[in-house]
Enzyme design. Structure first.
Site, short mmCIF file in Angstrom:
data_model
loop_
_atom_site.label_atom_id
_atom_site.label_comp_id
_atom_site.label_asym_id
_atom_site.label_seq_id
_atom_site.Cartn_x
_atom_site.Cartn_y
_atom_site.Cartn_z
N ASP A 78 0.85 -1.19 0.00
CA ASP A 78 0.00 0.00 0.00
C ASP A 78 0.88 1.24 0.00
O ASP A 78 1.95 1.22 -0.58
CB ASP A 78 -0.97 -0.03 1.18
CG ASP A 78 -2.31 0.61 0.85
OD1 ASP A 78 -2.33 1.58 0.09
OD2 ASP A 78 -3.34 0.14 1.36
N HIS A 80 10.79 1.65 -12.32
CA HIS A 80 11.00 0.43 -13.11
C HIS A 80 9.96 -0.60 -12.70
O HIS A 80 9.75 -0.86 -11.51
CB HIS A 80 12.40 -0.15 -12.89
CG HIS A 80 13.51 0.71 -13.36
ND1 HIS A 80 13.78 0.92 -14.70
CD2 HIS A 80 14.44 1.44 -12.67
CE1 HIS A 80 14.82 1.73 -14.81
NE2 HIS A 80 15.24 2.06 -13.60
#
EC number: 3.2.1.171
Length: 516
Positions: free
Chosen positions: A219, A294
């Site tokens: 989260d 990435h």
């Protein structure tokens, strides 16, 4: 007259205007931890605590705090401690909490394991950079229980710092900074389960500097909530996390003067998300600069119709004066989730949004899209103009990689998550949080080692009697139990070469840091 570092430095032209606007004044404790310890030291072992991983630390910690709350240092030596009852440490002034041991959750109540409230001039740290809170959340999560305690919460705390601390596997949120001011958070590692609702750092406060922090979870990485003003977040390592964000935003949102800078996001949900669904109020004066990503599902994701939250009454939250600058890297699949998504409320369109030097490319396939709705400004799919009327979603698809999208990776990028039903190991705090960026402060463990070595060198030129006293000090500082090492603590730390920094309080005075 009270002066602030950013005001002075910006007048001299030494700090970019966006950085000067991020913080409104000095941050950190007013007095050093060593000064607090010199006044009084309250060792929890003297109040009934035992490092046996069985005896409840809660009552001894509360008792030690009661003895030092008006000025002093509460000390938890190295060792393993159980904690089955939670503590609310309230109305303290000019005190510090040094956690050199590991605190294991053994209770099951909700709430907050350690809550600091209505407090000023406060410092929470580990002098060894290895002190930790181990929430053992997997024990509850395996039974589908997600209502366990938060690990750490600060409420109504001013002039403070939290640093060199490790938070692991919280049953719920890890660290909340609630209605605080003039605070600094740095040199931390947070590692949680791979599930929603296990937030890393949530902040809704004023004049807070959060930097050099690593978060692993599913989260929020470091997220700003409402209300918030003058927040600077930089050198953040979202290492297989949910990613950074703002929200969820609802009624009467009030967020302004926020800067995220040097944010590295690996294999996470998003690099940055501003999320709402209805509501009201404003988000303004935001800078999102130097982002590397990435393998993330989303890159820039502004979603004013976020379906994962229930709709809130209101025309929507107005977003304005947002700069997105120098974003590099790759997203997981640009055809499924493009790197730019700016969906604004039709009744209150976004305006003055600037996107520049943005180069992301897909890791899967050979095309990606940019999507905007009711959003005005400059760059990519944003519409120009001073009349901000609603418009339907416009999507641009590209099939060639932009120049300059390649970006560095971090050597500690995780290959797999930690799940949510198995034990999560306690990590070490990294010494790098963003490619090429030097942390603003060395870990306290390294500072202590350098101080001890310097002291040992000085001994060679001291008188025999003075050398004997120095040796005792060095030995005392290196012990992991019985006595704290206050000389290694305090609000003043080394300044890295080649960059400007916000002002920290220094021994009750305002110190203006100017890089060499």
């Amino acid at each position: 007259m009270r002066l602030h570092a950013f005001t002075l430095l910006s007048l001299l032209g030494l700090v970019p205007s966006f950085a000067a606007a991020s913080l409104s004044g000095s941050v950190g404790p007013l007095t050093s931890a060593s000064a607090k310890a010199a006044k009084k030291t309250c060792n929890v072992l003297d109040y009934g605590a035992k490092a046996d991983k069985k005896t409840d630390l809660g009552p001894p910690l509360a008792a030690a705090f009661a003895a030092c709350k008006s000025g002093g240092l509460v000390y938890i030596p190295a060792g393993n401690y159980a904690m089955s009852t939670w503590v609310k440490l309230a109305n303290g002034k000019a005190w510090a909490l040094q956690i050199d041991g590991v605190i294991y959750r053994t209770g099951t109540d909700g709430g907050n394991m350690i809550m600091i409230e209505h407090t000023s001039d406060f410092e929470l740290y580990s002098s060894t950079s290895s002190g930790a809170m181990q929430g053992l959340g997997y024990e509850l999560h395996a039974a589908n229980n997600w209502s366990g305690p938060r690990l750490l919460r600060l409420w109504d705390v001013s002039d403070f710092s939290v640093h060199d601390l490790i938070l692991v596997d919280s049953p719920s949120f890890h660290f909340s900074i609630d209605t605080c001011s003039n605070g600094e958070v740095y040199n931390m590692a947070i590692r949680g389960g791979n599930h929603g609702g296990l937030d890393g750092v949530d902040v809704w406060s004023t004049n807070i500097w959060i930097h050099d922090v690593e978060v692993t979870n599913k989260d929020e990485c470091v997220t700003v909530k409402s209300p918030a003003k003058n927040i600077l977040v930089e050198n953040i390592y979202c290492n297989l996390s949910g990613g950074c964000g703002m929200g969820s935003l609802g009624a009467d949102t009030d967020i302004s003067d926020i800067t995220y800078k040097n944010i590295y996001t690996w294999n996470s949900n998003q690099m940055m998300m501003i999320k709402s669904n209805g509501g009201s109020g404003t988000v303004s004066n935001v800078v999102l600069e130097n982002f590397i990503g990435h393998g993330n599902a989303y890159s820039l994701d502004i979603d004013s119709y976020w379906s994962s939250m229930s709709a809130v009454s209101g025309d929507g939250v107005e977003l304005s004066n947002i700069t997105i600058k120098n974003w590099k890297g790759t997203e997981a699949n640009g055809a499924q989730r493009g790197p730019i998504k700016i969906i604004c409320p039709d009744k209150v369109p976004c305006y003055n949004i600037l996107i520049e030097d943005f180069a992301m490319w897909t890791e899967t396939g050979s095309k990606q899209w940019y999507s905007c709705q009711s959003a005005y400004g400059s760059g990519f799919c944003l519409k120009s103009g001073s009349h901000h009327t609603s418009y339907a979603v416009t999507t641009t698809t590209v099939s060639s990689a932009p120049s300059g999208y390649s970006a560095a990776k971090m050597p500690l990028d995780l290959s797999t998550d930690f799940g949510s039903t198995q034990s999560i190991p306690i990590p070490t705090i990294p010494t790098s949080f963003y490619p090429g960026a030097t942390p603003y402060s060395a870990l306290m463990s390294k500072q202590s080692t350098k101080a001890a070595k310097a002291r040992a060198v000085d001994m060679s030129v001291e008188t025999p009697a003075a050398a004997s006293r120095s040796e005792q000090v060095v030995q005392g500082a290196s012990q992991e139990t019985s006595q704290p090492a206050p000389e290694s603590a305090g609000p003043v730390r080394s300044v890295p070469t080649g960059g400007n920094r916000p002002s920290r309080h220094r021994h009750g005075h305002h110190h203006f840091w100017i890089a060499a």
